[in-house]
Design a protein around this motif. Structure first.
Motif, PDB file in Angstrom:
ATOM      1  N   VAL A  15      13.496   2.126 -14.837  1.00 57.55           N
ATOM      2  CA  VAL A  15      12.884   1.395 -13.731  1.00 57.55           C
ATOM      3  C   VAL A  15      11.483   0.992 -14.177  1.00 57.55           C
ATOM      4  N   ALA A  16      11.261  -0.298 -14.326  1.00 53.57           N
ATOM      5  CA  ALA A  16      10.024  -0.789 -14.952  1.00 53.57           C
ATOM      6  C   ALA A  16       8.773  -0.298 -14.235  1.00 53.57           C
ATOM      7  N   SER A  17       8.822  -0.215 -12.903  1.00 48.21           N
ATOM      8  CA  SER A  17       7.633   0.157 -12.134  1.00 48.21           C
ATOM      9  C   SER A  17       7.495   1.664 -11.930  1.00 48.21           C
ATOM     10  N   MET A  18       8.420   2.439 -12.533  1.00 49.48           N
ATOM     11  CA  MET A  18       8.387   3.902 -12.377  1.00 49.48           C
ATOM     12  C   MET A  18       8.623   4.559 -13.733  1.00 49.48           C
ATOM     13  N   PRO A  19       7.613   4.610 -14.593  1.00 54.31           N
ATOM     14  CA  PRO A  19       7.785   5.202 -15.924  1.00 54.31           C
ATOM     15  C   PRO A  19       8.391   6.605 -15.847  1.00 54.31           C
ATOM     16  N   GLY A  20       9.415   6.834 -16.670  1.00 54.52           N
ATOM     17  CA  GLY A  20      10.066   8.136 -16.682  1.00 54.52           C
ATOM     18  C   GLY A  20      11.232   8.261 -15.729  1.00 54.52           C
ATOM     19  N   VAL A  21      11.478   7.237 -14.909  1.00 61.83           N
ATOM     20  CA  VAL A  21      12.588   7.246 -13.954  1.00 61.83           C
ATOM     21  C   VAL A  21      13.581   6.158 -14.349  1.00 61.83           C
ATOM     22  N   SER A  22      14.858   6.508 -14.340  1.00 62.96           N
ATOM     23  CA  SER A  22      15.911   5.555 -14.698  1.00 62.96           C
ATOM     24  C   SER A  22      17.032   5.584 -13.666  1.00 62.96           C
ATOM     25  N   TYR A  48      14.773  11.863   8.150  1.00 62.51           N
ATOM     26  CA  TYR A  48      13.541  11.112   7.881  1.00 62.51           C
ATOM     27  C   TYR A  48      12.973  10.755   9.253  1.00 62.51           C
ATOM     28  N   ALA A  49      12.426  11.756   9.927  1.00 61.77           N
ATOM     29  CA  ALA A  49      12.040  11.583  11.328  1.00 61.77           C
ATOM     30  C   ALA A  49      10.866  10.634  11.488  1.00 61.77           C
ATOM     31  N   VAL A  50       9.919  10.695  10.523  1.00 65.26           N
ATOM     32  CA  VAL A  50       8.691   9.905  10.611  1.00 65.26           C
ATOM     33  C   VAL A  50       8.564   9.113   9.320  1.00 65.26           C
ATOM     34  N   LYS A  51       9.075   7.899   9.349  1.00 64.66           N
ATOM     35  CA  LYS A  51       9.073   7.039   8.165  1.00 64.66           C
ATOM     36  C   LYS A  51       8.292   5.774   8.501  1.00 64.66           C
ATOM     37  N   PHE A  52       7.183   5.598   7.805  1.00 63.83           N
ATOM     38  CA  PHE A  52       6.288   4.484   8.102  1.00 63.83           C
ATOM     39  C   PHE A  52       6.669   3.237   7.305  1.00 63.83           C
ATOM     40  N   ALA A  53       6.387   2.075   7.876  1.00 60.25           N
ATOM     41  CA  ALA A  53       6.571   0.796   7.188  1.00 60.25           C
ATOM     42  C   ALA A  53       5.433   0.663   6.184  1.00 60.25           C
ATOM     43  N   SER A  54       5.677   1.120   4.968  1.00 60.59           N
ATOM     44  CA  SER A  54       4.598   1.377   4.021  1.00 60.59           C
ATOM     45  C   SER A  54       4.642   0.486   2.796  1.00 60.59           C
ATOM     46  N   GLY A  55       3.463   0.149   2.295  1.00 61.78           N
ATOM     47  CA  GLY A  55       3.349  -0.552   1.025  1.00 61.78           C
ATOM     48  C   GLY A  55       3.623   0.335  -0.168  1.00 61.78           C
ATOM     49  N   TYR A  56       3.703   1.644   0.047  1.00 64.80           N
ATOM     50  CA  TYR A  56       3.954   2.583  -1.044  1.00 64.80           C
ATOM     51  C   TYR A  56       5.421   2.611  -1.486  1.00 64.80           C
ATOM     52  N   PHE A  57       6.292   1.875  -0.791  1.00 63.49           N
ATOM     53  CA  PHE A  57       7.720   1.915  -1.119  1.00 63.49           C
ATOM     54  C   PHE A  57       8.124   0.902  -2.191  1.00 63.49           C
ATOM     55  N   GLY A  58       7.202   0.059  -2.637  1.00 56.31           N
ATOM     56  CA  GLY A  58       7.556  -1.055  -3.509  1.00 56.31           C
ATOM     57  C   GLY A  58       8.412  -0.697  -4.709  1.00 56.31           C
ATOM     58  N   PRO A  59       8.013   0.247  -5.566  1.00 55.85           N
ATOM     59  CA  PRO A  59       8.815   0.554  -6.743  1.00 55.85           C
ATOM     60  C   PRO A  59      10.212   1.078  -6.411  1.00 55.85           C
ATOM     61  N   PHE A  60      10.354   1.791  -5.295  1.00 55.68           N
ATOM     62  CA  PHE A  60      11.672   2.276  -4.893  1.00 55.68           C
ATOM     63  C   PHE A  60      12.656   1.126  -4.735  1.00 55.68           C
ATOM     64  N   MET A  63       1.347   5.029  -9.184  1.00 56.62           N
ATOM     65  CA  MET A  63      -0.112   4.973  -9.352  1.00 56.62           C
ATOM     66  C   MET A  63      -0.595   6.073 -10.295  1.00 56.62           C
ATOM     67  N   VAL A  64      -0.060   7.275 -10.134  1.00 59.69           N
ATOM     68  CA  VAL A  64      -0.446   8.374 -11.012  1.00 59.69           C
ATOM     69  C   VAL A  64      -0.044   8.065 -12.449  1.00 59.69           C
ATOM     70  N   LYS A  65       1.185   7.587 -12.633  1.00 63.19           N
ATOM     71  CA  LYS A  65       1.678   7.288 -13.978  1.00 63.19           C
ATOM     72  C   LYS A  65       0.832   6.193 -14.641  1.00 63.19           C
ATOM     73  N   ALA A  66       0.489   5.168 -13.875  1.00 63.23           N
ATOM     74  CA  ALA A  66      -0.295   4.069 -14.441  1.00 63.23           C
ATOM     75  C   ALA A  66      -1.682   4.543 -14.862  1.00 63.23           C
ATOM     76  N   ALA A  67      -2.322   5.331 -14.009  1.00 61.75           N
ATOM     77  CA  ALA A  67      -3.653   5.836 -14.336  1.00 61.75           C
ATOM     78  C   ALA A  67      -3.600   6.801 -15.516  1.00 61.75           C
ATOM     79  N   ALA A  68      -2.540   7.613 -15.584  1.00 65.50           N
ATOM     80  CA  ALA A  68      -2.406   8.559 -16.696  1.00 65.50           C
ATOM     81  C   ALA A  68      -2.192   7.825 -18.013  1.00 65.50           C
ATOM     82  N   GLU A  69      -1.386   6.762 -17.988  1.00 59.98           N
ATOM     83  CA  GLU A  69      -1.148   5.988 -19.204  1.00 59.98           C
ATOM     84  C   GLU A  69      -2.434   5.336 -19.713  1.00 59.98           C
TER      85      GLU A  69
END
Length: 329
Positions: free
Chosen positions: A49-56, A194-206, A281-287
């Motif tokens: 997965v291009a936007s999630m290093p280490g995840v396939s 998933y009782a409390v699931k927000f409409a979030s910008g953090y879901f993009g790579p998923f 975000m963590v992976k990008a900053a770590a790289e």
């Protein structure tokens, strides 16, 4: 200049590593983690997965091998997401007894019977339009979708799933799924809501990983507004009343206050999803060498526990388990 007669000295209990470990209020364990797995019916080899290093995404043939690796690290559970070969308007692949998640459940349980296998229950991966249910025009029909969620949950239970995890934020979804499972003889299969699931910008790579980006609009009409705290508590209590066995807050990092409030308000086990954008975000900053990845990840996981989480769904789980196991040696 003289010092005061009495100085309160909290630093006494920070003076060395052993004392700090003895008085630590919150701790991490491999038992806290659930590892997400993307199973793709259309491939025969892992696909990064291009936007999630280490995840396939992985093919069905690799599910058993990966679940065994997860178990060998001491992680107690996995959650499965499926990418089917064929999609349609209503997501009927979600309840196909020979669907990709149903096959993956059977493969996972065959490979590691003691691993807790959880199946995400939604339709965004299965619908041709990428929304989480049956559409009427451009609106998701809540009650028609509930009937399909019942069928999907029963199909997962028939395949041997340990926990069903509905994530679509349909009103009444827990009551509908509980009724469907009970009527089919699966009254002992728990529901992690998933009782409390927000409409979030953090879901993009998923959405890259699960091939679930909507073809139009967004999911703000059924996922929660990020500004709403009281509504989060209302959603959690509705799911408690409808029969949920566990609750989840998603995303995690920007919603620590919600985790704590839901935990304090209810008496159910609390899960948090450390979502794809947080991971990326963590992976990008770590790289880039800007952060110490291990230190930041462990600090983040600890903060979820401190906020009230009992379980953490995280793409970092394999690394965290290795780090924790190494630290024991």
């Amino acid at each position: 200049m003289s010092l005061p007669d009495l100085i309160v000295r909290p630093r006494r209990l920070r003076s060395n590593a052993t004392i700090r470990r003895m008085v630590r209020e919150t701790t991490l364990s491999v038992n806290d983690f659930i590892y997400p797995i993307f199973v793709d019916e259309t491939i025969d080899a892992p696909r990064q997965v291009a936007s999630m290093p280490g995840v396939s995404r992985i093919p069905l043939s690799m599910v058993g091998e990966l679940v065994k690796e997860v178990a060998s690290l001491g992680i107690p559970g996995v959650i499965l997401f499926g990418i089917p070969a064929v999609k349609d308007e209503i997501g009927s692949g979600g309840w196909d007894s020979e669907g990709i998640v149903q096959k993956a459940i059977r493969a996972a349980k065959a490979a590691s019977p003691e691993t807790c296998v959880i199946a995400d229950s939604c339709f965004c991966e299965y619908t041709s339009h990428g929304h989480c249910g049956v559409l009427h025009g451009e609106d998701v029909d809540n009650d028609e979708t509930l009937l399909n969620l019942q069928k999907e949950a029963v199909s997962y239970a028939e395949a041997g799933v340990d926990i069903v995890a509905p994530s679509g934020m349909m009103d009444g979804m827990i009551a509908a799924i509980r009724l469907g499972l009970d009527e089919a003889g699966f009254e002992n299969v728990p529901i992690m809501s998933y009782a409390v699931k927000f409409a979030s910008g953090y879901f993009g790579p998923f959405r890259d990983a699960a091939d679930s980006t909507p073809t139009f609009g967004d999911r703000a009409s059924y996922q929660m507004d990020p500004g709403n705290r009281r509504e989060a508590l209302k959603e959690a209590w509705l799911d408690v009343e409808e029969g949920a066995d566990m609750l989840m807050v998603k995303p995690g990092l920007a919603y620590m206050d919600i985790i704590r409030e839901v935990k304090d308000a209810t008496n159910l086990p609390m899960a948090v999803y450390n979502v794809s954008g947080e991971y990326a975000m963590v992976k990008a900053a770590a790289e880039k060498g800007w952060i110490d990845e291990k230190r930041v990840v462990l600090e983040t996981m600890l903060s979820f526990k401190r906020a009230g989480a009992d379980l953490i769904l995280s793409y970092h789980a394999l690394d965290v388990a290795r780090w924790l196991n190494e630290d024991k040696r």
